[in-house]
Design a protein around this motif. Structure first.
Motif, mmCIF file in Angstrom:
data_model
loop_
_atom_site.group_PDB
_atom_site.id
_atom_site.type_symbol
_atom_site.label_atom_id
_atom_site.label_comp_id
_atom_site.label_asym_id
_atom_site.label_seq_id
_atom_site.Cartn_x
_atom_site.Cartn_y
_atom_site.Cartn_z
ATOM 1 N N LEU A 61 -7.175 -56.043 12.411
ATOM 2 C CA LEU A 61 -5.740 -56.953 11.765
ATOM 3 C C LEU A 61 -4.879 -56.889 10.909
ATOM 4 C CD1 LEU A 61 -6.608 -58.370 15.562
ATOM 5 C CD2 LEU A 61 -4.630 -56.342 14.780
ATOM 6 N N ARG A 62 -5.838 -57.446 10.076
ATOM 7 C CA ARG A 62 -6.198 -58.632 9.048
ATOM 8 C C ARG A 62 -5.556 -56.993 7.598
ATOM 9 N NH1 ARG A 62 -8.337 -58.414 3.979
ATOM 10 N NH2 ARG A 62 -7.598 -60.445 2.326
ATOM 11 N N ALA A 63 -5.768 -56.658 7.467
ATOM 12 C CA ALA A 63 -5.519 -55.416 6.848
ATOM 13 C C ALA A 63 -4.415 -54.561 6.498
ATOM 14 C CB ALA A 63 -7.038 -54.119 6.387
ATOM 15 N N ARG A 64 -4.528 -54.153 8.083
ATOM 16 C CA ARG A 64 -3.264 -53.348 8.576
ATOM 17 C C ARG A 64 -1.469 -54.008 9.093
ATOM 18 N NH1 ARG A 64 -5.954 -48.219 11.560
ATOM 19 N NH2 ARG A 64 -7.658 -47.630 10.615
ATOM 20 N N GLU A 65 -2.072 -55.700 9.441
ATOM 21 C CA GLU A 65 -1.079 -55.911 10.054
ATOM 22 C C GLU A 65 -0.271 -57.609 9.442
ATOM 23 O OE1 GLU A 65 0.255 -54.281 12.778
ATOM 24 O OE2 GLU A 65 -1.143 -52.869 12.805
ATOM 25 N N SER A 66 -1.253 -57.672 8.592
ATOM 26 C CA SER A 66 -1.076 -58.784 7.171
ATOM 27 C C SER A 66 -1.541 -60.194 8.046
ATOM 28 C CB SER A 66 0.091 -58.621 6.923
ATOM 29 O OG SER A 66 -0.032 -57.349 6.706
ATOM 30 N N ILE A 67 -2.190 -60.044 9.310
ATOM 31 C CA ILE A 67 -2.526 -61.209 10.084
ATOM 32 C C ILE A 67 -3.740 -61.744 9.302
ATOM 33 C CG2 ILE A 67 -3.449 -62.430 12.017
ATOM 34 C CD1 ILE A 67 -2.549 -59.894 14.190
ATOM 35 N N ILE A 68 -2.892 -62.794 9.125
ATOM 36 C CA ILE A 68 -3.497 -64.121 7.875
ATOM 37 C C ILE A 68 -5.217 -64.506 9.070
ATOM 38 C CG2 ILE A 68 -4.073 -66.423 7.007
ATOM 39 C CD1 ILE A 68 -1.317 -65.914 6.517
ATOM 40 N N TYR A 69 -6.813 -64.616 8.278
ATOM 41 C CA TYR A 69 -7.555 -64.937 9.168
ATOM 42 C C TYR A 69 -8.142 -66.022 8.174
ATOM 43 C CZ TYR A 69 -8.358 -62.037 13.243
ATOM 44 O OH TYR A 69 -8.499 -61.474 13.938
ATOM 45 N N ARG A 70 -8.103 -67.396 8.716
ATOM 46 C CA ARG A 70 -8.791 -68.578 8.139
ATOM 47 C C ARG A 70 -10.562 -68.698 8.785
ATOM 48 N NH1 ARG A 70 -6.374 -67.335 4.905
ATOM 49 N NH2 ARG A 70 -4.434 -68.278 3.971
ATOM 50 N N PHE A 71 -11.487 -69.047 8.716
ATOM 51 C CA PHE A 71 -12.790 -69.914 8.868
ATOM 52 C C PHE A 71 -12.608 -70.830 8.221
ATOM 53 C CE2 PHE A 71 -11.954 -65.203 7.272
ATOM 54 C CZ PHE A 71 -12.361 -64.242 9.203
ATOM 55 N N PHE A 72 -14.011 -71.715 8.763
ATOM 56 C CA PHE A 72 -14.093 -72.618 9.514
ATOM 57 C C PHE A 72 -14.881 -73.157 9.978
ATOM 58 C CE2 PHE A 72 -9.271 -73.792 8.978
ATOM 59 C CZ PHE A 72 -9.337 -73.597 8.058
ATOM 60 N N CYS A 73 -16.347 -74.273 9.360
ATOM 61 C CA CYS A 73 -17.891 -74.488 9.709
ATOM 62 C C CYS A 73 -18.251 -75.385 9.826
ATOM 63 C CB CYS A 73 -18.377 -73.151 9.604
ATOM 64 S SG CYS A 73 -19.950 -73.116 10.268
ATOM 65 N N ALA A 74 -19.072 -75.620 10.391
ATOM 66 C CA ALA A 74 -19.619 -77.196 10.228
ATOM 67 C C ALA A 74 -20.884 -76.622 8.440
ATOM 68 C CB ALA A 74 -20.321 -78.082 10.996
ATOM 69 N N THR A 75 -21.082 -77.842 7.436
ATOM 70 C CA THR A 75 -22.454 -77.343 7.076
ATOM 71 C C THR A 75 -23.444 -77.732 7.370
ATOM 72 O OG1 THR A 75 -21.281 -78.881 5.684
ATOM 73 C CG2 THR A 75 -20.241 -76.847 5.028
ATOM 74 N N LYS A 76 -23.821 -78.693 8.063
ATOM 75 C CA LYS A 76 -24.999 -79.295 8.867
ATOM 76 C C LYS A 76 -24.862 -79.284 9.525
ATOM 77 C CE LYS A 76 -25.499 -82.215 4.012
ATOM 78 N NZ LYS A 76 -25.517 -83.380 3.637
ATOM 79 N N ALA A 77 -26.173 -78.963 9.939
ATOM 80 C CA ALA A 77 -27.004 -79.795 11.575
ATOM 81 C C ALA A 77 -26.195 -78.602 13.113
ATOM 82 C CB ALA A 77 -26.410 -81.254 12.077
ATOM 83 N N ASP A 78 -25.733 -77.391 12.063
ATOM 84 C CA ASP A 78 -25.079 -77.056 13.674
ATOM 85 C C ASP A 78 -25.834 -75.832 14.091
ATOM 86 O OD1 ASP A 78 -23.606 -75.036 14.979
ATOM 87 O OD2 ASP A 78 -21.514 -75.263 14.394
ATOM 88 N N MET A 79 -27.179 -75.906 14.505
ATOM 89 C CA MET A 79 -27.875 -74.298 14.865
ATOM 90 C C MET A 79 -27.657 -73.806 15.954
ATOM 91 S SD MET A 79 -30.003 -76.763 13.785
ATOM 92 C CE MET A 79 -31.370 -75.878 14.314
ATOM 93 N N ILE A 80 -26.318 -73.210 16.275
ATOM 94 C CA ILE A 80 -24.918 -72.481 16.706
ATOM 95 C C ILE A 80 -25.051 -71.528 15.916
ATOM 96 C CG2 ILE A 80 -23.961 -71.945 18.432
ATOM 97 C CD1 ILE A 80 -25.734 -74.002 19.220
ATOM 98 N N VAL A 81 -24.491 -71.847 14.578
ATOM 99 C CA VAL A 81 -23.376 -70.839 13.621
ATOM 100 C C VAL A 81 -23.871 -71.544 12.316
ATOM 101 C CG1 VAL A 81 -21.297 -70.104 13.194
ATOM 102 C CG2 VAL A 81 -22.177 -70.658 15.409
ATOM 103 N N HIS A 82 -24.453 -70.685 11.810
ATOM 104 C CA HIS A 82 -24.276 -70.855 10.074
ATOM 105 C C HIS A 82 -22.926 -70.742 9.751
ATOM 106 C CE1 HIS A 82 -28.779 -72.122 10.085
ATOM 107 N NE2 HIS A 82 -28.538 -72.766 10.504
ATOM 108 N N PRO A 83 -22.568 -71.475 8.305
ATOM 109 C CA PRO A 83 -21.340 -71.097 7.861
ATOM 110 C C PRO A 83 -21.012 -69.728 7.502
ATOM 111 C CG PRO A 83 -22.403 -73.235 6.273
ATOM 112 C CD PRO A 83 -23.120 -72.788 7.644
ATOM 113 N N SER A 84 -22.213 -69.074 7.036
ATOM 114 C CA SER A 84 -23.049 -67.461 6.370
ATOM 115 C C SER A 84 -22.088 -66.370 7.832
ATOM 116 C CB SER A 84 -24.344 -67.144 6.036
ATOM 117 O OG SER A 84 -25.494 -67.066 6.195
ATOM 118 N N GLU A 85 -22.451 -67.432 8.757
ATOM 119 C CA GLU A 85 -22.406 -66.741 9.862
ATOM 120 C C GLU A 85 -20.949 -66.428 10.853
ATOM 121 O OE1 GLU A 85 -26.873 -67.340 12.107
ATOM 122 O OE2 GLU A 85 -25.124 -68.533 12.564
#
Length: 260
Positions: free
Chosen positions: A159-183
């Motif tokens: 969707l990003r490459a072919r349809e030019s839909i913009i993607y943005r990613f946000f994440c907590a940097t500390k104390a998130d035991m569910i999702v880390h920034p690299s994930e």
């Protein structure tokens, strides 16, 4: 729980908001209300099954059930905005970012409605510890090597490459035991392997830190809705500048001709 929150004044954009794994729409009430009142957005909150954003059937439906559940009513509400050129932005917390990716694909393929952007807050694109921590139906699909997880990321990349839909990613940097920034972002391109942190921060796929936020509870942090509101405003302003430039180009670059 309303499925739609309307701004008091002029509408800046329409936001389609998806909640996280195991959550129900009421978890997004405060966030949706603040986006509508403080940032002039019309906000649509995706419906979930009665048991929450889980999948009792397993397999393919884990990332597609919410799209199938919401596609018809969302398309009906979005169509006038799309035809009027109102920016349409998907906003997903955790699994909601993946649900919105599938929904964006379905809206484009079946209704011809294209989202301008998808903003992902702590979305586990590379897997999550939930597969080992949660007993809710579907948690096993958060394993990093799950085929369904990889398929939805590939869909987002498309969707990003072919349809030019913009993607943005946000994440907590500390104390998130569910999702880390690299994930919490798409896979790093092979050519970027080994780059420094300073270089990583300049890349489109970089998971931006949430302001003063800790843990996996971003829908309940007032600083997060301010950060996301500013991001939405910036996206809308960029879109308007690009549209203005296109009009100028179509009229030979003359502002006077465009006014006429």
């Amino acid at each position: 729980m309303p499925r739609e929150f309307k701004p008091r004044g002029a509408q800046l954009a329409t936001v389609v908001l998806g909640v996280g794994f195991g959550q129900v729409p009421a978890h997004a009430y405060w966030f949706a209300r603040r986006l509508s009142r403080s940032w002039s957005c019309r906000v649509l909150v995706l419906r979930t099954p009665n048991g929450g954003n889980v999948d009792i059937y397993g397999g393919y439906n884990f990332y597609h059930r919410l799209a199938l559940l919401n596609q018809t009513w969302v398309a009906e509400v979005l169509l006038p905005d799309y035809q009027a050129g109102v920016p349409i932005i998907g906003l997903g917390f955790s699994k909601g970012g993946q649900d919105l990716t599938v929904l964006a694909h379905q809206l484009l393929q079946q209704q011809g409605i294209r989202l301008d952007a998808v903003l992902c807050i702590s979305t586990p694109w590379q897997g999550s510890r939930l597969w080992a921590m949660s007993s809710l139906p579907g948690a096993e699909h958060f394993k990093p090597d799950d085929i369904h997880l990889k398929a939805v990321e590939a869909l987002g990349q498309q969707l990003r490459a072919r349809e030019s839909i913009i993607y943005r990613f946000f994440c907590a940097t500390k104390a998130d035991m569910i999702v880390h920034p690299s994930e919490a972002r798409f896979s790093r391109p092979a050519e970027d392997d080994g780059i420094s942190l300073a270089e990583l921060r300049t890349r489109w796929y970089y998971a931006r830190p949430l302001w003063c936020h800790f843990g996996h509870t971003a829908l309940f942090n007032f600083l997060v809705y301010i950060q996301i509101g500013l991001e939405i405003r910036a996206l809308v302003q960029t879109q308007r500048r690009e549209h203005h430039a296109e009009l100028l180009a179509a009229n030979g670059g003359s502002h006077d001709q465009m006014e006429e």
